[in-house]
Design an enzyme around this catalytic site. Sequence first.
Site, PDB file in Angstrom:
ATOM      1  CB  SER A   1      -0.833   0.239   1.227  1.00  0.00           C
ATOM      2  OG  SER A   1      -1.915  -1.182   1.115  1.00  0.00           O
TER       3      SER A   1
ATOM      4  CG  HIS B   1     -12.197   1.196   4.557  1.00  0.00           C
ATOM      5  ND1 HIS B   1     -11.550   0.022   4.093  1.00  0.00           N
ATOM      6  CD2 HIS B   1     -11.355   1.325   5.490  1.00  0.00           C
ATOM      7  CE1 HIS B   1     -10.416  -0.071   4.488  1.00  0.00           C
ATOM      8  NE2 HIS B   1     -10.297   0.285   5.642  1.00  0.00           N
TER       9      HIS B   1
ATOM     10  CB  CYS C   1     -10.393   2.048   1.302  1.00  0.00           C
ATOM     11  SG  CYS C   1     -11.580   1.089   0.443  1.00  0.00           S
TER      12      CYS C   1
END
Length: 607
Positions: free
Chosen positions: A320, A364, A377
Site C-alpha cells: 500500500s 470502509h 482502502c
Amino acid sequence: MTNLSLTSENRAHILGVIFGVLLLILAVRLFVMQTLEHAKYAEKAEKNRIRIVPEIAFRGMIFDRNGEVIVENRPSYSISAIPKEIDDIETVARNLSEILAIPDSLLAQRIRAERFRRYKPIRIARSVSFETVCKIEENPSKYPGIIFQLEPARKYPAGGILSHAVGYTGEISEKELAADSIKGVSLGTDIGREGIEKYWDKQLRGRNGANYWEITAEGKILGSLEEMDDKPAIPGRDLIVALDYELQQYAASLFADTLTGACVALDPGTGEILAFVSVPTYDANLFTGVLMKDDWDQLLSDERKPLLNRVIKGEYPPGSTYKLLIAGAALEEGIINRHTRYAACRGGYKYGNRIFKCWDLGGHGSLGVVDAIIQSCDVYFYQMGQMVGYDKFAEYSRKCGFGSTTGIDIPGEMDGLVPDIQWYDRRYGKGKWPRSLIINLSIGQGEILATPLQLANFYAALGNGGKLYRPHFLKAVITDEDTTMGRVEIKGRLPFSKSTLAILKEAAVGVVYGEHGTARGSRIEGIKFGGKTGTAQNPHGKEHALFCAYAPAEDPVIAITVVVEQGGHGSEAAAPLASKVIRRYLEKLNMLPEPDTVETLFQAEAD
C-alpha cells in the site's frame, strides 16, 4: 701381430688437443658471458644483492557528516615469501602452515605461482599476530626466504554496523591485473570490493611505494641501497560521507536480533543518505585478514543472508505504500478528482467470478481519494486501478523512479520491476494472461517490485515538492591542498502537478494524524509528518511490513523507508520503528519543541 698401443708422445699429443679444445670452448663461453650476455648476468647479480620491498600506501580515512571517523587504518603484520631465497618450498610451506593455520598446499601453490617474481616479496598472509611474527624472527633457518612487514590494514566499526554501506577491501587478483581494468596497481595492492570502498576506490587507494635493500647472497639485510632512491608511498584521499553514524547505530539497534529487513533515510533536499541499515549484517573486519573457509561457508549458508544488501538489492512488492503513486496517476490523468467516489467498500470487490478482499473485511464504506489513502482502502484502489490501466501504471511508475536504478554511489543496485503489457506477453504469451492482474498492481501487489531505496527516494520527492535527487553518500573528498565537494544532482521530477502533490501530501499526513489513519499509533508530538503503511505479500511466509515517510510535513529534512521481513502489518512492525528514527534525527537537529510548548500547541488545536 701389429702393436696398437699408443706411445707416450702420441698420448701427450691427443691430450694436448683435447685440452686445447676445452680451453677454446671456455674462452668462447667467457666471451659470450662478458660481452653478448653481460647485461643479463649483470642484472642477475644486481638482483642477487637487491631486495625490493613494497611500501603499502595508507588508504584514505572515511568520516561521517559530523566528522566522526567511521573507517580508519590500523597497524598490521603481513607475512611475505621471496621465491628466489627458498630452495625447498614444500618444507617451508609445511613449517608456515603450523603457525598460520593455512593449508601448506595453498601456501606452496601461492609461492610457486609467483616464480616469475622471484626477487620480489609475495604476500601470503596478513593481519597475523605479533606472536607469529616472533616465531619467524626467532627461527630464520626454519623459514628461509620468509619476511614480515608492518603495513596498514582497514579497521571497520564493530558489529557490522556499516558493512553494507562502506563495504570492504581485498587484494587484487592476478586475473584482475591481467585484465588491466584497474590502473596503477600491482600484486599486493588492496582494492575496494564492496560499498563505498569499491565505488570510491580510486580516491581512497593512493599509490604504493618501494624500498630498496642491499642483501647478501644468503639473504641477510645489509641496509638501504645507497645508489637507488626509495619511492615513498602516496596516501589515498580522505572522504566525508553523508551518513550520520549515531543515527545509523540507533536505527540498527531497533532491529531485534531475530528481525530481518532494512532501513534507509535520506535528506529530501539533497539526496544525501543519512542512515543505511540492512539486517542481518556481517563483520567487514573478517575480510581484512585471511578469510577462513569456515567463516566464509557460514556467511554463505546462513538462511538469513547477511551478505545481501537489502537496501539496494532487496526487491519487495511495495504494498500500500504504492497507493500514493496510483492516486497521483489517476489525478493527473483526470480519471478522478479529490471528491471522486466509487462503489462503497463492503470488505471486498467482485471481478468476474473472483472476490478481491479488502484488508478490512468490515469495509470502509464510501470514500474519496484522500480518505481512501488515509484508511488504505483496497476496494477503492481496485476500481481506480482498472481505470488507470497497464500503460499508465507503467508510465507513471517509471517517471517516479521505479524500474531502474537510482544511481547511488555504491555498486550492485537492482532495478526492481515495473511490469507492463509487453512484459506479461513475454512471460505468459501474447494475450494469454488474465486482465485482473491490474487489480493486484493497483495496491502494490503482484509482480511489481521495488527496493527500499527507490521507495525512500519517491517519498523524499513527495515531501520536497517533486524533485527526484540521485541518492548519494559522498559529501567531500579531502586532500592536503583542498577539499572537493560532492555533487548534488537532480535526476528528474515527479510527474505530478502542484495540486496533485498537495492532495497526496494531505493524505500522507492524514495516514499518521487522521482519526482513522493506519499509522496513527506512530505520531510524534509537536510536529506533523507524512507517511504510508504497507503490507506486502510474501509467498515464503508471513507478510512483509513496510512504512515510508518524510518529516516534517512542511520543509522535510528526512525521508525514510523501513522494511521488516515477515513483520506482518506495516502499522505494527515498520511504522513505530521509522517514527523512532525520525524523532531521534529531529532531536539531533533541535527541531522538536519543548514539552510545555507541545502541550500549548495541542491545546490551541483543541480550542
